[in-house]
Motif scaffolding. Structure first.
Motif, mmCIF file in Angstrom:
data_model
loop_
_atom_site.group_PDB
_atom_site.id
_atom_site.type_symbol
_atom_site.label_atom_id
_atom_site.label_comp_id
_atom_site.label_asym_id
_atom_site.label_seq_id
_atom_site.Cartn_x
_atom_site.Cartn_y
_atom_site.Cartn_z
ATOM 1 N N SER A 363 55.562 -53.218 -11.170
ATOM 2 C CA SER A 363 56.438 -52.620 -12.180
ATOM 3 C C SER A 363 55.966 -51.213 -12.480
ATOM 4 O O SER A 363 54.764 -50.978 -12.689
ATOM 5 C CB SER A 363 56.421 -53.459 -13.466
ATOM 6 O OG SER A 363 56.949 -54.733 -13.213
ATOM 7 N N TYR A 366 60.105 -46.103 -16.087
ATOM 8 C CA TYR A 366 61.562 -46.008 -15.977
ATOM 9 C C TYR A 366 62.162 -47.333 -15.495
ATOM 10 O O TYR A 366 63.099 -47.357 -14.706
ATOM 11 C CB TYR A 366 61.984 -44.858 -15.046
ATOM 12 C CG TYR A 366 61.543 -43.518 -15.517
ATOM 13 C CD1 TYR A 366 62.192 -42.910 -16.580
ATOM 14 C CD2 TYR A 366 60.453 -42.899 -14.931
ATOM 15 C CE1 TYR A 366 61.757 -41.688 -17.041
ATOM 16 C CE2 TYR A 366 60.014 -41.677 -15.392
ATOM 17 C CZ TYR A 366 60.671 -41.065 -16.441
ATOM 18 O OH TYR A 366 60.235 -39.848 -16.909
ATOM 19 N N ARG A 367 61.571 -48.400 -15.933
ATOM 20 C CA ARG A 367 62.059 -49.750 -15.594
ATOM 21 C C ARG A 367 62.301 -49.845 -14.081
ATOM 22 O O ARG A 367 63.354 -50.253 -13.612
ATOM 23 C CB ARG A 367 63.323 -50.079 -16.386
ATOM 24 C CG ARG A 367 63.023 -50.282 -17.870
ATOM 25 C CD ARG A 367 64.278 -50.475 -18.664
ATOM 26 N NE ARG A 367 65.052 -49.250 -18.739
ATOM 27 C CZ ARG A 367 66.226 -49.141 -19.339
ATOM 28 N NH1 ARG A 367 66.750 -50.206 -19.893
ATOM 29 N NH2 ARG A 367 66.869 -48.000 -19.360
ATOM 30 N N THR A 368 61.297 -49.450 -13.389
ATOM 31 C CA THR A 368 61.359 -49.462 -11.933
ATOM 32 C C THR A 368 60.448 -50.554 -11.404
ATOM 33 O O THR A 368 59.367 -50.786 -11.947
ATOM 34 C CB THR A 368 60.909 -48.100 -11.377
ATOM 35 O OG1 THR A 368 61.795 -47.109 -11.885
ATOM 36 C CG2 THR A 368 60.935 -48.089 -9.854
ATOM 37 N N ARG A 369 60.912 -51.189 -10.394
ATOM 38 C CA ARG A 369 60.103 -52.259 -9.801
ATOM 39 C C ARG A 369 60.188 -52.146 -8.290
ATOM 40 O O ARG A 369 61.273 -51.981 -7.715
ATOM 41 C CB ARG A 369 60.637 -53.615 -10.259
ATOM 42 C CG ARG A 369 59.712 -54.775 -9.892
ATOM 43 C CD ARG A 369 60.134 -55.993 -10.695
ATOM 44 N NE ARG A 369 59.490 -57.210 -10.235
ATOM 45 C CZ ARG A 369 58.333 -57.652 -10.694
ATOM 46 N NH1 ARG A 369 57.681 -56.968 -11.619
ATOM 47 N NH2 ARG A 369 57.820 -58.781 -10.234
ATOM 48 N N LEU A 370 59.032 -52.223 -7.676
ATOM 49 C CA LEU A 370 58.954 -52.199 -6.222
ATOM 50 C C LEU A 370 58.553 -53.569 -5.724
ATOM 51 O O LEU A 370 57.628 -54.190 -6.254
ATOM 52 C CB LEU A 370 57.916 -51.167 -5.761
ATOM 53 C CG LEU A 370 58.213 -49.697 -6.031
ATOM 54 C CD1 LEU A 370 57.064 -48.838 -5.519
ATOM 55 C CD2 LEU A 370 59.518 -49.292 -5.332
ATOM 56 N N GLY A 418 63.358 -51.622 -3.882
ATOM 57 C CA GLY A 418 63.073 -51.018 -5.177
ATOM 58 C C GLY A 418 64.281 -51.116 -6.073
ATOM 59 O O GLY A 418 65.428 -51.055 -5.601
ATOM 60 N N SER A 420 65.555 -49.640 -9.954
ATOM 61 C CA SER A 420 65.184 -48.745 -11.047
ATOM 62 C C SER A 420 66.344 -48.604 -12.020
ATOM 63 O O SER A 420 67.516 -48.595 -11.607
ATOM 64 C CB SER A 420 64.814 -47.374 -10.478
ATOM 65 O OG SER A 420 64.426 -46.517 -11.532
ATOM 66 N N ARG A 421 65.998 -48.498 -13.286
ATOM 67 C CA ARG A 421 67.010 -48.270 -14.313
ATOM 68 C C ARG A 421 66.601 -47.022 -15.088
ATOM 69 O O ARG A 421 66.077 -47.105 -16.199
ATOM 70 C CB ARG A 421 67.121 -49.477 -15.224
ATOM 71 C CG ARG A 421 67.637 -50.693 -14.492
ATOM 72 C CD ARG A 421 67.912 -51.894 -15.371
ATOM 73 N NE ARG A 421 68.550 -52.928 -14.581
ATOM 74 C CZ ARG A 421 67.903 -53.826 -13.856
ATOM 75 N NH1 ARG A 421 66.580 -53.827 -13.818
ATOM 76 N NH2 ARG A 421 68.563 -54.730 -13.156
ATOM 77 N N PRO A 422 66.818 -45.849 -14.512
ATOM 78 C CA PRO A 422 66.356 -44.613 -15.158
ATOM 79 C C PRO A 422 67.039 -44.379 -16.492
ATOM 80 O O PRO A 422 66.440 -43.831 -17.402
ATOM 81 C CB PRO A 422 66.722 -43.533 -14.135
ATOM 82 C CG PRO A 422 67.775 -44.141 -13.269
ATOM 83 C CD PRO A 422 67.510 -45.595 -13.244
ATOM 84 N N THR A 427 71.741 -48.849 -12.769
ATOM 85 C CA THR A 427 70.756 -49.581 -11.969
ATOM 86 C C THR A 427 70.866 -49.108 -10.528
ATOM 87 O O THR A 427 71.962 -49.098 -9.952
ATOM 88 C CB THR A 427 71.009 -51.101 -12.017
ATOM 89 O OG1 THR A 427 70.970 -51.535 -13.376
ATOM 90 C CG2 THR A 427 69.958 -51.854 -11.213
ATOM 91 N N THR A 429 69.405 -49.673 -6.664
ATOM 92 C CA THR A 429 68.631 -50.589 -5.816
ATOM 93 C C THR A 429 68.644 -50.062 -4.384
ATOM 94 O O THR A 429 69.625 -49.469 -3.925
ATOM 95 C CB THR A 429 69.206 -52.021 -5.822
ATOM 96 O OG1 THR A 429 70.574 -51.969 -5.425
ATOM 97 C CG2 THR A 429 69.100 -52.672 -7.172
#
Lengths: 796, 309
Positions: A363, A366-370, A418, A420-422, A427, A429
């Motif tokens: 995690s 910027y609410r990003t997850r890889l 990945g 992300s919700r900048p 959203t 992806t």
């Protein structure tokens, strides 16, 4: 009509004995089907509330909680001594103060259902196959289900033994020990039958499971058809055991070990091409005595930002039989060119596989997850080859044939994604995946082949067929929190296949834009829709493998393709207890550059269903599904001297139409006194293979012209309709008597097997068919259910 | 029957785990030490005693109510539903900051899911973020319910996994009722035997890296590698089979012989349209093409190039 009840008294007595020896649950609670719901009013008022806590705030709040003192975790003496504490009282004790409540003393839970089954309308034993395809329907005493549970005093650890259909061919037994958040151990033993036929016929003897012997002289057609004896039911039985142990030594670590063992026994139909004389074949039984062992270790670490899981899996397959041998029904002596007196076919070789997988997720701001995952699998197969022929009259040098394959193939994959919700409504992806199959073996070619133990063929190379498949996808989703919430997504997918030169196309690429739109029309109604379109194109040439291939033919998995998929799902929930939905799906594949081969593949589906819990005591559900499939194939009969005769073209339209209806109800007419339920499923299908020649076949010999002439194959129809009704009268809240009335109707008109005689001269079949039946049976049972939970009943 | 020793192995494992059972427990914080905005779960009982009684009988309920393992779980109802003081003080008229999970909840799906994921974003849920279900706003509570027990395992909203998944994937449920189906209705397998609905690095949310490797979990005899291989078999079982159910034998997508004739175009018998004649019997009747080409998934016979041996 005959109902056998001669054992019922014994059954009741047995049930009582078991019950007397049991200890009932000490903590009464509401029945499981008493649905707990937040009131609709409360939910509606939430609309006015704008401030909402996140999970983080909830967590943080927890961290500010005062640390408990020794006193607070001391159990109050009065509650531990209470023999029967109600759940509500327990909860109140827990919540009113700062101490932990007692969870009660040692508790043994027992439940079970024992009964007697009899047929009202029993199918002929030759017509039984479909009825017992995956299940058993024994008559007489039946132990339908059993539950034995134990919870220690003041413990949340549960030990449970449960099962269904004890002693039957389809029994399932599960043993479980579970302590939430600490460990979970499950042992499951399933017996899974698969019945293929109850009316197969064949002559001869079977001195070993994999040897089929015919008498001399061989029976002729006039003997086979009236006199071939019926065989025992042809079926396999799987004994599958799964042991899974999961352990969580700390909130960060998860360990899991799984063992799966499957033993398969029995037999199933198989054909053996004899090749001569007259390209004859004989259908026999493949002996099944196989074992699969699978052991998997998984270890996971997680914290709030990072998770990683690693696993290793060892799988072994062992086949007791390497081959099966059958006498040739048309030849009793080995001959060099005409054929062999026996045929021998290789069965699936024993093999092993090692597989490792590592998956990780991180995690980021910027609410990003890889996410990433990689796998590697090695498949090993080196079972000694069986001899190249069983025909003693063959003259060929077989000494150069390798001893075994030396196979060490496998797969590997790599995945990265990945999300992300900048900003809140957006959203993003992206995914990238590559998957490869390695086809590595030690044997590059076979120096000589003996086709069907009859004809000697020159050396043949083994085609190595490695491939790599790559996918990528990127999408953006925008969520509008307006009066009518909208979520729109648009993305683009890309796929590339790289195949070996042994296939037709070395490079195939596809681009697929895709869109979805989800609309929350009201808080009680939502629409979900999606649309995907794809264009797949060959890059480079389409290479024909052999000189006698039709040059304009394209195999569907390597051809240019235009694809469209549309899905629509509407869900209406006017009440929390009432859900209605409808869906519509259209799929359409066109192969625009395939002059021959698959031309198109279309499917349509419409469905509607409703589920309504009218009250806590009465619920109904139902669904109707219509499906239609159409594939269009164009081919060309290719005969010697007539390799590209356009009048030999033929077209096949394959239509499938399937209608499925399902309806059920459940009613507690008098709660805890009289309950009833039922379900009816009905699937009706018909399919046609309509075939025609666009032009009248001419130009060849009379035989060739005849062979090129297409005609419709007869329509096949199927009806499959199981129904289950039950009514239970509870003498006490725990003791009940149940009457189950079950029917199953099967009707099939399939020209491929209906009326099939074992012998047509050169073809010897088992002559089996899934015959029609309309089975009706009744089960009367006595059940004891613990108050904490209902005993699992067989699925209705 | 050689299987007898395996259940004993399982029992031994059970005993081993049982010996290690237990763990730290944390008591409910006193009312005066609750974090700001929290009312304490005791106040919930004033109106929600019925729901709470049912919940307390579930496994999750026994854990949260009876044996919370940390300060977060010790918040009881508010460990999932968030601070309830405003809700309590309004006499239930307003939700305040409460998180609700009912199908018609106004709490956003993301906020709802965040509650569950704060504890469960590991093991099978590691790939939830970005998965097709997550991006389409499927909430944890679309499939799971905790307040009462409906299913035998996994706290599903319906009694079984197929019934739960079937709320959206209706066609799959209908397929499982077709004449040619896997033993899903018989309870021998379910959707999660092949799919991980919480997200997966594999296509179609499969639990293994390819369709074939999922199938090999039960059909390892098809794994090979073989001396003679059938290319579409290597690439995907789904080239010929639809595992969810079809109207054709062996879960085939298209009836034989047309299935095989889609690809096989050389001279000789594959390209003949075939009719109902005695000559065509072995091509059209019984198991059609597989009457002779038995080893269609691959042959390890030295002479099995055409899959007849």
């Amino acid at each position: 009509m005959h109902v056998s009840t001669h054992n019922f008294g014994i059954v009741v007595a047995a049930g009582i004995v078991i019950a007397v020896s049991s200890v009932a649950a000490q903590v009464p609670a509401k029945p499981a089907d008493t649905v707990a719901k937040t009131s609709a009013d409360t939910v509606k008022k939430a609309a006015d509330t704008t401030a909402k806590p996140t999970a983080d705030t909830v967590k943080k709040a927890a961290d500010t909680t005062a640390k408990p003192t020794a006193d607070t975790i001391k159990k109050p003496a009065d509650t531990t001594k209470t023999p029967a504490t109600s759940a509500a009282a327990l909860a109140a004790a827990a919540l009113a103060g700062s101490s932990l409540p007692s969870l009660g003393p040692n508790t043994v839970i027992f439940g079970g259902e024992l009964g007697e089954r009899a047929f009202i309308d029993r199918p002929n034993h030759l017509d039984f196959a479909k009825l017992v395809e995956y299940k058993a329907v024994p008559t007489g005493p039946v132990l339908l289900n059993l539950l034995l549970g134990f919870t220690g005093s003041d413990s949340i650890t549960v030990f449970q033994l449960s099962g269904t259909n004890f002693g039957q061919r389809d029994q399932a037994v599960r043993l479980r020990a579970n302590s939430p958040g600490v460990f979970d151990v499950q042992v499951r033993w399933d017996r899974i039958p698969h019945t293929f036929s109850t009316n197969a016929r064949s002559f001869g003897s079977q001195p070993a499971p994999n040897i089929f012997v015919l008498p001399n002289p061989r029976p002729d057609t006039a003997t086979w058809n009236p006199s071939a004896p019926y065989l025992a039911p042809v079926r396999t039985l799987w004994n599958a055991v799964k042991v899974a142990a999961a352990f969580t030594p700390s909130p960060h670590w998860d360990l899991r070990t799984e063992y799966t063992g499957i033993e398969k026994s029995g037999s199933r139909p198989m054909g053996m091409a004899m090749g001569g004389p007259g390209n004859n074949f004989r259908e026999i039984l493949e002996p099944i005595d196989q074992t699969m062992q699978d052991l998997k270790f998984t270890e996971g670490y997680s914290n709030q930002r990072f998770q990683v899981i690693g696993s290793y899996d060892y799988s072994a397959f062992l086949n007791t039989f390497a081959s099966v041998t059958s006498d040739n029904p048309l030849l009793s002596t080995d001959q060099a060119t005409t054929g062999s007196s026996r045929g021998r076919t290789a069965l699936a070789p024993s093999n092993q596989a090692h597989t490792g997988v590592v998956t990780a997720a991180l995690s980021l701001p910027y609410r990003t997850r890889l996410n990433a995952s990689g796998s590697y699998s090695l498949w090993i197969q080196n079972q000694p080859f069986i001899p190249a022929t069983i025909n003693s009259a063959i003259v060929a040098d077989l000494s150069q044939i390798p001893q075994s394959l030396g196979g060490h193939s496998g797969t590997s994959s790599l995945y990265v994604s990945g999300v992300s919700r900048p900003i809140t409504p957006l959203t993003l992806t992206a995914r990238l995946r590559t998957f490869s199959f390695r086809d590595n073996v030690d044997v590059a070619s076979m120096p000589v082949l003996i086709i069907n133990d009859r004809s000697v063929a020159a050396a043949e190379d083994r085609d190595n067929l490695p491939f790599t498949r790559r996918n990528a996808d990127a999408a953006a989703t925008w969520r509008l929190e307006t009066a009518v919430p909208l979520t729109f997504s648009a993305g683009y997918g890309w796929e590339n296949w790289k195949r070996s030169e042994a296939r037709n196309v070395a490079d195939l690429r596809e681009g697929s834009p895709h869109f979805s739109l989800d609309v929350g029309v009201f808080d009680w109604m939502s629409l979900r829709s999606s649309y995907t379109t794809g264009r797949r194109r060959i890059h480079g040439e389409y290479i024909q493998n052999t000189t006698d291939d039709q040059p304009l033919h394209r195999r569907f998995d390597q051809a240019d393709r235009d694809r469209e998929r549309t899905n629509l799902l509407a869900t209406v929930t006017p009440l929390d207890q009432l859900t209605m939905s409808g869906s519509w799906t259209v799929g359409h594949d066109e192969y625009p550059h395939s002059a021959y081969g698959l031309q198109s593949d279309r499917n349509n589906m419409e469905e509607g269903d409703v589920s309504w819990a009218l009250t806590d005591r009465f619920s109904v559900d139902g669904s109707l599904t219509n499906e239609r499939f159409l594939t269009r194939l164009r081919s060309q009969y290719r005969a010697t001297g007539q390799l590209n005769n356009p009048t030999y073209d033929w077209v096949a339209n394959n239509h499938d139409e399937i209608r499925t209806v399902s309806a059920g109800f459940r009613a507690a007419f008098v709660p805890d006194r009289f309950e009833a339920g039922g379900r009816l499923d009905a699937s009706r299908a018909k399919f046609r293979m309509a075939t025609f020649n666009p032009l009248t076949p001419t130009g060849g010999t009379a035989t060739q012209n005849f062979n090129a002439t297409a005609s419709d194959l007869p329509e096949v129809t199927q009806k499959f309709q199981p129904m289950n009704l039950f009514a239970t009268y509870f003498v006490t809240p725990e003791w009940g008597m149940t009457v189950r009335y079950q029917t199953e109707r099967w009707a099939q008109n399939d020209f491929r097997t209906l009326g099939l005689q074992p012998s047509t001269g050169s073809a010897i079949f088992l002559g089996n068919n899934l015959n029609d039946y309309n089975a009706k049976y009744i089960t009367i049972s006595v059940s004891y259910r613990p108050r904490l939970r209902r005993v699992a009943r067989p699925a209705l | 029957m050689r299987i007898g020793s395996r259940p004993l192995f399982g029992i031994a494992l059970l005993a081993l785990c049982a010996s290690g059972a237990g763990g730290q427990v944390t008591a409910m914080p006193p009312a005066d030490s609750l974090p700001p905005g929290y009312a304490g779960s005791a106040s919930c009982l004033d109106c929600h005693a019925k729901e709470h009684a049912v919940f307390a009988g579930t496994v999750k309920g026994r854990l949260l109510v009876g044996r919370p393992r940390d300060k977060h779980e010790a918040l009881g109802c508010e460990s999932c539903h968030g601070p309830g003081k405003a809700h309590e003080q309004s006499g239930g008229e307003e939700l305040g900051q409460l998180i609700t999970f009912s199908p018609r909840s106004k709490t956003s799906v993301k906020a709802r899911d965040a509650v569950c994921l704060s504890c469960h974003e590991k093991t099978a849920r590691v790939m939830w973020a970005g998965s097709v279900h997550e991006t389409r706003d499927v909430a944890c509570t679309s499939c799971h319910t905790l307040m009462h027990s409906v299913s035998d395992r996994a706290n599903l909203r319906r009694e079984t996994a197929p019934a739960t998944c079937g709320r959206c994937h209706q066609q799959r449920v209908a397929q499982m009722l077709r004449a040619s189906h896997m033993p899903v209705g018989e309870g021998k397998m379910d959707c999660t035997s092949c799919h991980n609905p919480h997200g997966s690095p594999n296509e179609k949310l499969l639990i293994a890296s390819s369709v074939n490797e999922v199938c090999f979990a039960c059909h390892a005899e098809k794994r090979g590698p073989f001396m003679w291989q059938h290319p579409p078999v290597i690439e995907s079982c789904s080239n010929c089979h639809d595992p969810h159910g079809t109207a054709h034998e062996k879960l085939l997508k298209v009836p034989k012989p047309r299935l095989c004739q889609q690809c096989h175009d050389p001279t000789s018998h594959p390209t003949q349209p075939r009719g109902i004649t005695a000559v065509d019997a072995r091509f059209i009747q019984g198991r059609q093409c597989v009457d002779c080409h038995f080893n269609i998934h691959g042959s390890n016979h030295p002479s099995g190039k055409y899959f007849t041996r």
